[in-house]
Design an enzyme around this catalytic site. Sequence first.
Site, PDB file in Angstrom:
ATOM      1  N   TYR A 183      46.666  58.427  10.035  1.00  0.00           N
ATOM      2  CA  TYR A 183      45.238  58.285   9.712  1.00  0.00           C
ATOM      3  C   TYR A 183      45.103  57.522   8.405  1.00  0.00           C
ATOM      4  CZ  TYR A 183      40.430  60.048   8.941  1.00  0.00           C
ATOM      5  OH  TYR A 183      39.086  60.177   8.728  1.00  0.00           O
ATOM      6  N   SER A 185      43.809  57.607   5.537  1.00  0.00           N
ATOM      7  CA  SER A 185      43.860  58.142   4.176  1.00  0.00           C
ATOM      8  C   SER A 185      45.184  58.824   3.840  1.00  0.00           C
ATOM      9  CB  SER A 185      42.717  59.131   3.955  1.00  0.00           C
ATOM     10  OG  SER A 185      42.835  60.239   4.830  1.00  0.00           O
ATOM     11  N   LYS A 186      46.154  58.810   4.762  1.00  0.00           N
ATOM     12  CA  LYS A 186      47.430  59.477   4.517  1.00  0.00           C
ATOM     13  C   LYS A 186      48.305  58.656   3.565  1.00  0.00           C
ATOM     14  CE  LYS A 186      46.507  62.655   7.673  1.00  0.00           C
ATOM     15  NZ  LYS A 186      46.198  64.047   7.320  1.00  0.00           N
ATOM     16  N   ASN A 187      49.419  59.257   3.142  1.00  0.00           N
ATOM     17  CA  ASN A 187      50.372  58.528   2.300  1.00  0.00           C
ATOM     18  C   ASN A 187      50.793  57.218   2.954  1.00  0.00           C
ATOM     19  OD1 ASN A 187      50.341  61.301   1.431  1.00  0.00           O
ATOM     20  ND2 ASN A 187      52.159  60.868   0.201  1.00  0.00           N
ATOM     21  N   LEU A 188      50.988  57.252   4.264  1.00  0.00           N
ATOM     22  CA  LEU A 188      51.196  56.046   5.058  1.00  0.00           C
ATOM     23  C   LEU A 188      50.121  56.043   6.122  1.00  0.00           C
ATOM     24  CD1 LEU A 188      52.918  53.540   5.783  1.00  0.00           C
ATOM     25  CD2 LEU A 188      54.220  55.022   7.340  1.00  0.00           C
TER      26      LEU A 188
END
Length: 374
Positions: A183, A185-188
Amino acid sequence: MHIPLVDLQAQYQTIKEEVRVALDEVLADMELFLGPRTLAFEEAFAAYCGCRYGIGVSSGTDALTLALRACGIGPGDEVITVANTFIATIEAIAQVGARPVFVDIDPQTYTLDPAQVSAALTPRTRALLPVHLYGHPAEMEPLLAIARRAGLRVIEDASQAHGATYQGRRVGSLGDIGCFSLYYSKNLGAYGEAGICVTNDAALAERLRMLRDHGSRVRYHHELLGSNARLDELQAAVLLVKLRYLERWNAARQSHAHFYSEHLRTTVAALPVTRAWATHVYCYYVIQVEQRDQFRRLLEQAGISTGIHYPLPLHLQPACSYLGYQRGDLPQTEACAARVVSLPMYPELTEQQLTYVVEMVHKSLALCTPVADR
């Protein structure tokens, strides 16, 4: 000064030329799903996690659902997990016809408490589904030992922990299948929805590939009933660019978290912890405060956005009422849910922004009215 909880534009500005080139190449080829970029990303991310196989899918929810199906989890089965997570964890269990069984959390790491798992086992238990929450791994060794003794599958929900490690190994590589949300907004994160499963089991990998593509290995020949859960080439192209920066971005998150903790430890009662056996990659920087609503309003007035991950545990959600849980059943989960607050956390935070957040947290807590005095 305005400081969002997450600033995607700040990150995009650092990689936009690479992203535009990658997207142009996809559009020039017009091979839009299950093409060379998907394969390249699957191989690169699996290798990053220390796994043999990666299977790109259309979302983190699909990653969990297909992982359960690949492991043969279905109607009448029980899956032990936590209520302190995003609802997708439970939706996946319900979508395959199984029943989630909730266990309370370690109140410092917010993850599944292994000491409580054995009491939750029944003859119907088929899998453990630990969640590596906020960027910190669940304590996997005792969970894996329980699973070995009971003949259970272990499916890791690593949707908030890309790159985190447990005893030196990347999360996702410890159980039967590791599931990641990609998604935005995740770290990746993709530029939209995406997900990936990783595994070291060739048979599970092959079954996952079929399940994501209508149950087929060969087009129009369907060996089982699957779904349309393919990772598209545009997202894979973006993810290939961003994967090259993941370690750098995680290091920046860890540096920011250290700054927060060093400057807030005298004021904030509960700061994030990192166990000796873990690395934390801070998808969220989560603290606990007593006067949460007032605290958040004061920060909002100062231009600082905050979040709550998560305000109402899943066992108390209306959608999960059929499971029969009541308030008080998971006391640690409920206590944490009443106090947690997420502060701004993204790699591009500047020293000026971090300093301002710290100053405003101190001021806001000083202005909060103690509950007993209201």
